[in-house]
Design an enzyme around this catalytic site. Structure first.
Site, PDB file in Angstrom:
ATOM      1  N   CYS A 167      30.895  44.112 -12.068  1.00  0.00           N
ATOM      2  CA  CYS A 167      31.500  45.329 -12.618  1.00  0.00           C
ATOM      3  C   CYS A 167      31.505  46.500 -11.632  1.00  0.00           C
ATOM      4  CB  CYS A 167      30.769  45.744 -13.898  1.00  0.00           C
ATOM      5  SG  CYS A 167      29.083  46.299 -13.598  1.00  0.00           S
ATOM      6  N   LYS A 223       2.041   4.731   1.718  1.00  0.00           N
ATOM      7  CA  LYS A 223       2.103   5.280   3.078  1.00  0.00           C
ATOM      8  C   LYS A 223       1.692   6.749   2.985  1.00  0.00           C
ATOM      9  CE  LYS A 223       4.991   5.401   7.193  1.00  0.00           C
ATOM     10  NZ  LYS A 223       4.592   6.730   7.603  1.00  0.00           N
ATOM     11  N   CYS A 274      21.606  45.268 -12.821  1.00  0.00           N
ATOM     12  CA  CYS A 274      22.841  45.978 -13.114  1.00  0.00           C
ATOM     13  C   CYS A 274      22.596  46.617 -14.483  1.00  0.00           C
ATOM     14  CB  CYS A 274      24.015  44.997 -13.178  1.00  0.00           C
ATOM     15  SG  CYS A 274      25.464  45.721 -13.974  1.00  0.00           S
ATOM     16  N   ASP A 321       0.851  10.451   3.925  1.00  0.00           N
ATOM     17  CA  ASP A 321       1.457  11.362   4.892  1.00  0.00           C
ATOM     18  C   ASP A 321       0.369  12.243   5.506  1.00  0.00           C
ATOM     19  OD1 ASP A 321       3.422  12.421   6.379  1.00  0.00           O
ATOM     20  OD2 ASP A 321       4.435  13.482   4.758  1.00  0.00           O
ATOM     21  N   TYR A 362      -6.961   2.001   6.202  1.00  0.00           N
ATOM     22  CA  TYR A 362      -5.896   1.039   5.893  1.00  0.00           C
ATOM     23  C   TYR A 362      -5.833  -0.169   6.827  1.00  0.00           C
ATOM     24  CZ  TYR A 362      -3.285   3.820   9.371  1.00  0.00           C
ATOM     25  OH  TYR A 362      -2.897   4.489  10.500  1.00  0.00           O
ATOM     26  N   CYS A 421      28.904  45.287 -18.565  1.00  0.00           N
ATOM     27  CA  CYS A 421      29.227  44.423 -17.413  1.00  0.00           C
ATOM     28  C   CYS A 421      29.679  43.048 -17.923  1.00  0.00           C
ATOM     29  CB  CYS A 421      27.991  44.299 -16.530  1.00  0.00           C
ATOM     30  SG  CYS A 421      28.115  43.019 -15.286  1.00  0.00           S
ATOM     31  N   LYS A 437      10.486   3.639   3.534  1.00  0.00           N
ATOM     32  CA  LYS A 437      10.500   5.112   3.488  1.00  0.00           C
ATOM     33  C   LYS A 437      11.249   5.600   2.247  1.00  0.00           C
ATOM     34  CE  LYS A 437       9.523   7.685   6.608  1.00  0.00           C
ATOM     35  NZ  LYS A 437       9.249   8.009   7.977  1.00  0.00           N
ATOM     36  N   GLU A 482       0.837  -1.202   0.000  1.00  0.00           N
ATOM     37  CA  GLU A 482       0.000   0.000   0.000  1.00  0.00           C
ATOM     38  C   GLU A 482       0.869   1.248   0.000  1.00  0.00           C
ATOM     39  OE1 GLU A 482      -2.179  -0.390   3.655  1.00  0.00           O
ATOM     40  OE2 GLU A 482      -2.913  -2.361   3.043  1.00  0.00           O
ATOM     41  N   CYS A 535      27.082  45.919  -8.319  1.00  0.00           N
ATOM     42  CA  CYS A 535      27.192  44.674  -9.081  1.00  0.00           C
ATOM     43  C   CYS A 535      28.472  43.929  -8.693  1.00  0.00           C
ATOM     44  CB  CYS A 535      27.198  45.001 -10.572  1.00  0.00           C
ATOM     45  SG  CYS A 535      27.605  43.583 -11.596  1.00  0.00           S
TER      46      CYS A 535
HETATM   47  S1  IVH Z   1      -0.549   0.359   8.853  1.00  0.00           S
HETATM   48  C1  IVH Z   1       0.198  -1.217  13.252  1.00  0.00           C
HETATM   49  N1  IVH Z   1      -0.843   1.423   6.502  1.00  0.00           N
HETATM   50  O1  IVH Z   1       2.078   5.466   9.079  1.00  0.00           O
HETATM   51  C2  IVH Z   1       0.475  -0.114  12.306  1.00  0.00           C
HETATM   52  N2  IVH Z   1      -0.087   2.833   8.266  1.00  0.00           N
HETATM   53  O2  IVH Z   1       4.638   5.398  10.511  1.00  0.00           O
HETATM   54  C3  IVH Z   1      -0.647   0.090  11.405  1.00  0.00           C
HETATM   55  N3  IVH Z   1       0.247   5.161   7.613  1.00  0.00           N
HETATM   56  O3  IVH Z   1       0.764   5.070  12.281  1.00  0.00           O
HETATM   57  C4  IVH Z   1      -0.313   1.071  10.398  1.00  0.00           C
HETATM   58  N4  IVH Z   1      -0.350   4.925   5.512  1.00  0.00           N
HETATM   59  O4  IVH Z   1      -0.488   6.642  10.615  1.00  0.00           O
HETATM   60  C5  IVH Z   1      -0.486   1.640   7.780  1.00  0.00           C
HETATM   61  N5  IVH Z   1      -1.193   2.216   4.372  1.00  0.00           N
HETATM   62  C6  IVH Z   1      -0.843   2.437   5.635  1.00  0.00           C
HETATM   63  C7  IVH Z   1      -0.459   3.706   6.100  1.00  0.00           C
HETATM   64  C8  IVH Z   1      -0.074   3.864   7.434  1.00  0.00           C
HETATM   65  C9  IVH Z   1       0.045   5.772   6.430  1.00  0.00           C
HETATM   66  C10 IVH Z   1       0.745   5.825   8.822  1.00  0.00           C
HETATM   67  C11 IVH Z   1      -0.036   5.458  10.062  1.00  0.00           C
HETATM   68  C12 IVH Z   1       0.995   4.829  10.948  1.00  0.00           C
HETATM   69  C13 IVH Z   1       2.249   5.478  10.457  1.00  0.00           C
HETATM   70  C14 IVH Z   1       3.485   4.703  10.865  1.00  0.00           C
END
Ligand code: IVH
Length: 724
Positions: free
Chosen positions: A426, A121, A441, A123, A233, A446, A329, A119, A423
């Protein structure tokens, strides 16, 4: 592990790191206002963990807080909520090796083969949503993982989160806890920051802070005015329904559980995929590392989870993270570094541009040591002072940016930077006109301007003189051999006698390249003259319309402004340039040197004669501007995405432009076609499909360039990106 440092020093550093981690953790989680980039925070935690590992157990309370805390205690603004199942964090893998090491540990504990759910991640910030008999009754933040904050009233205002789940209540568990990430899309984030600026309020540093700051509001009507979104998620706690049964889908696989949540109306991110091996999981991670900017929201990595829920239970968890999942990451796009100096560079029009000299820092996949600061106002607005620690951002193909200083005491003690008054090249006074943001300038002699003008003339989009880069131009200017671009055409082998760096072969090559530039079409020469505001598109439009340099020079401002794609600002600048006696003399010398002062293929107003103006199929980008089909794509918009064999993105876009078309960066209902090369932007392809816009591949595009028409078969879209 040993550190090589005396124990006392290690202990002191541990203490220092603990207080730093605690301070920045608080700014991030409680105040939603971090001072340092996430990558810097991660680095502090890693250093602390590594040093703590060298120290004898037992852990002190401070140690537990600093390295195993995954958030912040709940704020007094909200009622506390104890999570029935603690909300854990994820362990991180920084790169393929760490991901493989995780996979190897895993297969030692469970029998292979293992299927992985991959999946994005997201932010944002974690939320726990509790549904009773399908009705949302409580929403909480993660808090410190054990106790979160009750944000039910705020979450009730988020349109993406259903208040009632789809399906018959009798089929729903009595209690269902759904976990996921609340986030703010990039569009919503930009719009919010515009509103903040209009109201004189501080901008949010990034979409994550904006999401957290918007959700953690005492007054839920504030949250309602912010455009928050959510991706589910994970399933948390589940209590069976009236029939005493938990739906099968929730007890077998993670992917099945997510599909079930989606069927109940919860938003589940579509970019997910189940794979049969860790290498495929790695391919998913790498794909999204490359394509993260195709998404409408920010991600900071990918998450790889064991799909089988029974295996997940067997693997269990460490003190703060499950063993069955890992966050891959991405390299950070924001890092901090030292701002060593702020200097000013002089461009070809005399514009004085401040730039940052930075201690080299690896950010967004490349090492950055210089970054433009644009103009005086930008430096002032960011309050950058030489010596500061600054946050540098480099996202995707975007040029590196100094975002802000870290506001420490040392910053406050430094004197604000002031724009130089003379400048650096020059010594002439630098002038900023009232109402303008740029400083200039004004001395045409120059040396820095001279070098920039000549290097621009020789550059690829202009006269494309290979072997004549800025360094060589600088050398020749400093030797007094080169004063303006017309001098180039009087060069002979003797010109370079005794100059270091010019061997016989390179002299011959340079002279040949200068000679070849005589036949560049007029629009390229216009680009090369470096007239303020006049870029490639305006040059092409003028050359097309008027056909010769003489006609352009004599056309007058009004006539120029009437050309489609020119407009009053360019017209006024071009007319002023040709009215200067110095420039007129330069044009006369270029004509005398035998340059092409007409647009090949021009045969009167709006006309083309169908010849190949570049001669035997030149390979330079605007040779594609050697337009055998005139404005065949006039008014059409063609989006190019991905890599095309044998053609850069600029060249492909120039080819569209040369046929009268436009090549914007995003797909909309007005797009005529999308050209998809290798590794295209997934979002662009998806959007094209949604809107029913033809997607053509590289071969199809090559055919289009010849015929001007869409190929018969247009479904030649590239293979599906992972996760789609
Ligand atoms: S699973 C037991 N899936 O990332 C942990 N987390 O750095 C369950 N996050 O606390 C988390 N996307 O806030 C999971 N597809 C994803 C996610 C995700 C973002 C965040 C979440 C977690 C943090 C950990």
């Amino acid at each position: 592990m040993t550190t090589g440092a005396p124990d006392g020093e290690v202990a002191r550093r541990i203490d220092e790191l603990r207080s730093l981690v605690a301070y920045h953790n608080d700014r991030y989680h409680r105040l939603d206002d971090p001072e340092i980039p996430d990558a810097d925070f991660d680095a502090l935690v890693r250093e602390l963990r590594a040093l703590e590992a060298t120290q004898p157990a037992p852990a002190t309370p401070a140690r537990r807080t600093a390295t195993s805390q995954v958030g912040a205690p709940p704020s007094a603004l909200f009622a506390p909520v104890v999570h029935p199942v603690p909300m854990m964090s994820l362990d991180n893998a920084f790169g393929p090796e760490e991901l493989r090491a995780w996979g190897e540990r895993l297969v030692r504990q469970v029998p292979a083969p293992v299927a992985f759910a991959c999946e994005l991640k997201i932010d944002g910030l974690a939320l726990s949503l509790v549904y009773e008999h399908g009705r949302l009754v409580r929403a909480a933040t993660r808090g410190d993982g054990v106790t979160g904050e009750d944000v039910t009233a705020n979450v009730a205002t988020i349109a993406a989160i259903p208040g009632v789940l789809a399906g018959a209540p009798s089929d729903l568990p009595e209690l269902l806890e759904v976990r996921g990430e609340a986030y703010m899309s990039l569009d919503a984030f930009r719009a919010l920051n515009e509103r903040q600026a209009a109201a004189g309020l501080k901008a949010f540093a990034n979409p994550r802070n904006a999401a957290a700051g918007s959700l953690r509001q005492k007054d839920a009507t504030v949250t309602a005015g912010r455009e928050l979104s959510f991706w589910a998620y994970q399933v948390g706690e589940v209590l069976p329904g009236a029939g005493g049964r938990i739906p099968d889908a929730l007890s077998r696989t993670h992917s099945g559980a997510l599909a079930w949540l989606a069927d109940r109306g919860l938003p589940v991110n579509p970019e997910r995929r189940v794979v049969a091996s860790l290498e495929e999981a790695l391919a998913f991670c790498r794909h999204w590392e490359e394509h993260r900017h195709d998404l409408a929201y920010e991600i900071d990595g990918a998450v790889v989870k064991v799909d089988d829920l029974a295996l997940q239970r067997r693997l269990g968890a460490t003190a703060h993270a499950p063993r069955w999942a890992i966050a891959y990451k991405f390299p950070p796009e924001e890092r901090s570094t030292s701002l060593l100096d702020i200097r000013v560079s002089i461009g070809r029009t005399g514009r004085a541009t401040p730039f940052a000299v930075l201690a080299p820092v690896l950010v967004g996949g490349s090492t950055v040591s210089l970054a433009t600061l644009h103009n005086e106002d930008q430096v002032r607005a960011k309050d950058l002072r030489p010596g500061d620690t600054v946050v540098v951002r480099k996202a995707g193909d975007v040029i590196p940016e100094v975002v802000r200083p870290v506001p420490d005491d040392a910053h406050r003690a430094r004197r604000p930077w002031t724009f130089p008054s003379t400048c650096p090249s020059c010594g002439a006074p630098l002038v900023r006109l009232p109402g303008e943001s740029d400083t200039f300038c004004t001395n045409l002699d120059c040396p820095a301007q001279r070098v920039a003008r000549i290097a621009h003339f020789a550059s690829r989009p202009a006269m494309d003189i290979e072997g004549l880069g800025e360094q060589r131009v600088e050398l020749l200017v400093s030797r007094g051999i080169l004063a303006d671009v017309a001098d180039l055409y009087a060069f002979t082998a003797e010109t370079f006698a005794g100059i270091e760096g010019f061997a016989d072969v390179s002299i011959a090559n340079l002279l040949a390249a200068i000679d070849a530039s005589r036949s560049r079409p007029l629009h390229r020469l216009l680009v090369g003259l470096g007239i303020r505001h006049l870029g490639p598109a305006g040059s092409l439009a003028m050359a097309r319309e008027l056909g010769s340099l003489e006609a352009i020079a004599g056309a007058g401002e009004e006539r120029l402004a009437a050309i489609d794609g020119v407009g009053p600002v360019i017209a006024s600048s071009v007319a002023a340039w040709f009215s200067s006696p110095v420039n007129q003399a330069l044009v006369d010398r270029l004509a005398g040197a035998g340059l092409t002062l007409t647009e090949p293929g021009w045969s009167g107003r709006d006309g083309t004669d169908g010849t190949d103006p570049e001669g035997a199929g030149g390979t330079d980008p605007t040779a594609t501007g050697a337009d055998p089909q005139g404005g065949v794509w006039r008014g059409r918009s063609i989006v190019v995405t991905g890599t095309l064999p044998g053609m850069t993105r600029d060249e492909a876009e120039a080819a569209v432009l040369a046929r009268g078309g436009r090549s914007p960066g995003s797909v909309s209902a007005r797009t005529w076609a999308v050209v998809a090369g290798e590794s295209p932007g997934a979002a662009k392809i998806t959007r094209a499909r949604e809107l029913g816009i033809p997607v053509v591949d590289a071969d199809g595009f090559a055919a289009m360039l010849t015929t001007g028409e869409l190929p018969d078969r247009v479904e030649g879209a590239p293979s599906e990106p992972p996760g789609s």
